[in-house]
Each structure stands twice: as structure tokens, then as C-alpha cells.
Motif scaffolding. Sequence first.
Motif, PDB file in Angstrom:
ATOM      1  N   LYS A  89      12.385   5.114  -8.162  1.00 33.40           N
ATOM      2  CA  LYS A  89      11.908   5.923  -7.069  1.00 33.40           C
ATOM      3  C   LYS A  89      11.100   6.253  -6.683  1.00 33.40           C
ATOM      4  O   LYS A  89      10.215   7.172  -7.680  1.00 33.40           O
ATOM      5  N   SER A 118       7.391   5.636   5.985  1.00 29.88           N
ATOM      6  CA  SER A 118       7.630   4.657   5.042  1.00 29.88           C
ATOM      7  C   SER A 118       6.289   4.321   4.021  1.00 29.88           C
ATOM      8  O   SER A 118       5.224   4.215   4.356  1.00 29.88           O
ATOM      9  N   HIS A 145       7.650  -2.154   0.330  1.00 30.05           N
ATOM     10  CA  HIS A 145       7.595  -2.883  -1.502  1.00 30.05           C
ATOM     11  C   HIS A 145       9.072  -3.542  -1.774  1.00 30.05           C
ATOM     12  O   HIS A 145      10.207  -3.873  -0.427  1.00 30.05           O
ATOM     13  N   GLU A 185      10.081   0.775   2.993  1.00 26.77           N
ATOM     14  CA  GLU A 185      11.030   2.204   1.492  1.00 26.77           C
ATOM     15  C   GLU A 185      10.658   3.754   1.956  1.00 26.77           C
ATOM     16  O   GLU A 185       9.439   3.645   2.824  1.00 26.77           O
TER      17      GLU A 185
END
Length: 490
Positions: A177, A466, A469, A474
Motif C-alpha cells: 500500500k 483516492s 487501482h 483506494e
Amino acid sequence: MKKSDKPGNHFCGNLRRREFLHTIGGGFPALALTGLMSQDGFLSKANAAGGNATTNPLASRPPMLPGKAKNVIFLFMYGGPSHIDTFDYKPSMYGMDGKTIEVKTFGRGGKKNEGRIVEPKWKFQQYGECGKYVSDLFPNVGTCVDDIAFLHSMTADSPIHGSALLMMNCGSVISGKPSLGSWVNYGLGSVNENLPGYVVMLDQSGGPISGAKNWTSGFMPASYQGTVFRSQGDPILNLRHVDGMAREEQRLLIDSLNHLNEGHLESRYDNTNLSARIASYELAYKMQATAPEAIDLDSESEETKKLYGIDQSQTEDFGRKCLLARRLVERGVRFIQIYSGGAHNDDNWDAHGDLEKNHNLHAGQTDKPIAGLIKDLKRRGMLEDTLIVWGGEFGRQPTAEYAAGTGRDHNSYGFTMWMAGGGVKGGVSVGQTDELGASAVEDRFHVKHLHATILHLMGLDPNGLSFFHGGLDEKLVGVEEVRPIHQVIA
């Protein structure tokens, strides 16, 4: 044949169906946005608020919120400092040393229902107009409490270093992440094209477990990842130009490499690593002139160096990093993370054995430089624009980990972090752990709330920021709405 390789999962040779629909669906609103952006004044206002539109997809619009902070300095105490020995005063624990009591804990030693109390090993004193109790480990930081907001009820998902570090840095215990610094730079862009927007400075004994995963850009373009800086010598390894090569010759060489790489990129869809490499050549070329100047502390007064503790061997290294952080903030670097603590237990705050030896060492190295940073920023009028965050990946338990000794195990049920500057309300303490500091019992806050607060103070909507993805929008804070900690926002 893997499912992902089947022809039906792709459209027009490159895009998956979901990505195609998302892209084409956003095309028509984009036409309207283009018209809006062409209006006089829109781009100039956007760039003034958000940075460089050419290097950041979000910088062509103003921040989503009226942010008060422009930069973040995250002071990361790697290993997990003990909150009940630093900033979370527990007077009832004094006199309980060695007593076995029932208390639920969960650390690297597993889940337990009882343990032997290790009372706080340092006395606490009251500081400032707010009367905040601070341990004798941090007498210099104690003089700054009226500018600090303490969060005494932090919680995390994991009591294990690797996953807890990822949670604190990237918002998830799963690797891959983007890190907090990447989200900040993605959302706001850079205001200095000659320096990285995201800088990481490691402890002199090495970096934390998992290394670069803690400052990765994840699924974002690689250009948003953190750049490791050194506070002495060459700021970035391998940055110097080749001996005997003139700067003009180097410029021609980089132009030739970029020409070849750009031609290679045209035939490859969304190769962010190659795009980042092209950008890195340009940035490195510019940094050859700007980075050495940025870390040159010779221009600082002796009084300033003494304020950061650079004149003392114990505090010199961390003091240099804090002073360098101030200089980088002055030059527009958005996000700076400084680590106290290296890879090995003896080199970080992970006090499983001798608590007093461990915390005396690391607090002694950081207390004066941290206070110096706060005071220096404040006197220069920079504290109101610079958000300082202090803390580790978790705290420590009130009980001993072993049958003998003073060491404490990991504690993700309740621990302390603090913030200063950048729109933070000073002289306040929010949340509370129980009388032993074992777990948060009042105004429980998760790491995601901390992240939401940082983004909010930077002028970004934590629930709106955001990155598309894998067919999903995300977010750093996840899919559920997360509110900032409004009790600490001025």
C-alpha cells in the motif's frame, strides 16, 4: 492459462473491461473540467494551493479542505516507546512494582491474563500553563507542552513490529500500500522541483524492519515514493556527477537517455517504473546543485546548532536530522520522516529487557533535538504551517515480559502519540487509557483516525482522496468513513 491472461479480461489489447468503463465514464466530465480549467485564474489559484500541476494529477484543482499545514515532519520512534514512562502519567502505579495482578495483554509473547507490574521508572513533572505531566525522560519537550496535543488513547491492529509499522506508515498491515508521505504528495504535489517531495532519514544504526516498504508508493507511480537522505556527507548516495565530466556533457547524456526511454515507454502501457526513472534522472540532475546546499549546516548560527544539541555527542546525530528537516521544510519538501531506532533491539525503543537503559539512551538522543525543532520553527513563524507528529508503531505493557527484569512487551491496545503545529490545538490531552495504561478506555482512536487528521490538516479530505487501482478507488483510510480527531484541531 491464468484467468488474468484470458482475452476476455482485456479490452483493446491493454485495458481491462473495468478500467475501460471507468476511463470512458470519466471522459465526458473531463471535457467540462477542461473547459473550467481554461477559465482565467483557475489554474493559477490551483497551483498556488496545490503545487505543480505538471507533476501531480490532483494539483490542477485546489485542496478539498482549507488546510492549515503545508508540510509534515513525522518523528518516528521505532520499536514502540513506553507511554506510561513518557507522557501518560499513571500515579497509581507507583508502589505496585513486582505485584502480580489480573490484566489482559497481547504482545509478541501472546495473549496473557495476568502479569507482574513494572512501575514507571521515572518521575513526572508538571509543565506549561496547561500543567501537563511529562516524564523526566523528556524535560526539554516538557517545556513545549503548550504547543502540543497529546493523544493518549491510540490503538492499532497488530502488536508485531513488521505489520504494525506498515499500519502506521501505510494504513494497512498488508504490504504494497502507498505510504502516508506518498498520499500527501499525490494529493498536493511538490512546490520544489529541485528536491524530492518526500524525504526519509534513517537512524545511524540502520533502518526499520521491512525497510523501503515503510516509505513505498505502493500501487501509485514510483515517483511518489520516499527518498532516503543522509544528514552528513553526500545527502543521497551515487548523486555526484562522474569525475571529469562537465555539467553540460552530463546534460547531453541525460537527454539522450530520456529520448531512448521515452521511445521505449510509448509502446508500453502504464509503466510507472520507467516513467519514474525518466523523472528521477531529471530530479537527480537538479539535486546535484540543490541537495548539497540544503544539508549544509555551516550557514546556521552556533546558537541554532546548540538549540538542536548538535554541540553534544549524544544528541548530534538526531539534532542534525531535525535541523535538516527544518531546512527542507523551508525549501518546500512536503513530507519528512525521521527515524529514531535501527533494525536491532538494542538500537531501537523495543525495551524487552532493560527498560531504563533502553529509554534513557533513546530519549537522551532525541529530547533536546525535538524541543529545538519545535522552538526553532515557532520563532521563525513556521510552526503554524508545519505539522509535527511524534510516536512509534505501538506502546508497551504495564507488566514485565519475563520472570525477571524490567522489560515490557508490545502494546497495541492503548498508547500515546502527539502532534504540534500545523493547525493543532496546543496544551490539550485527548483520550485516556485505564489506570495501568494497558488499554484505551476513553475516546479510543485508531491509526486511521490519526491519518485522517493529518490529511485534514493538510487540506485533503481523507474520505475523498483516492487512487484508482485494480478497479477500486483506494484510500489511505479504507472504505469506511473515518473522521479526523476534531478535539485536537484548532
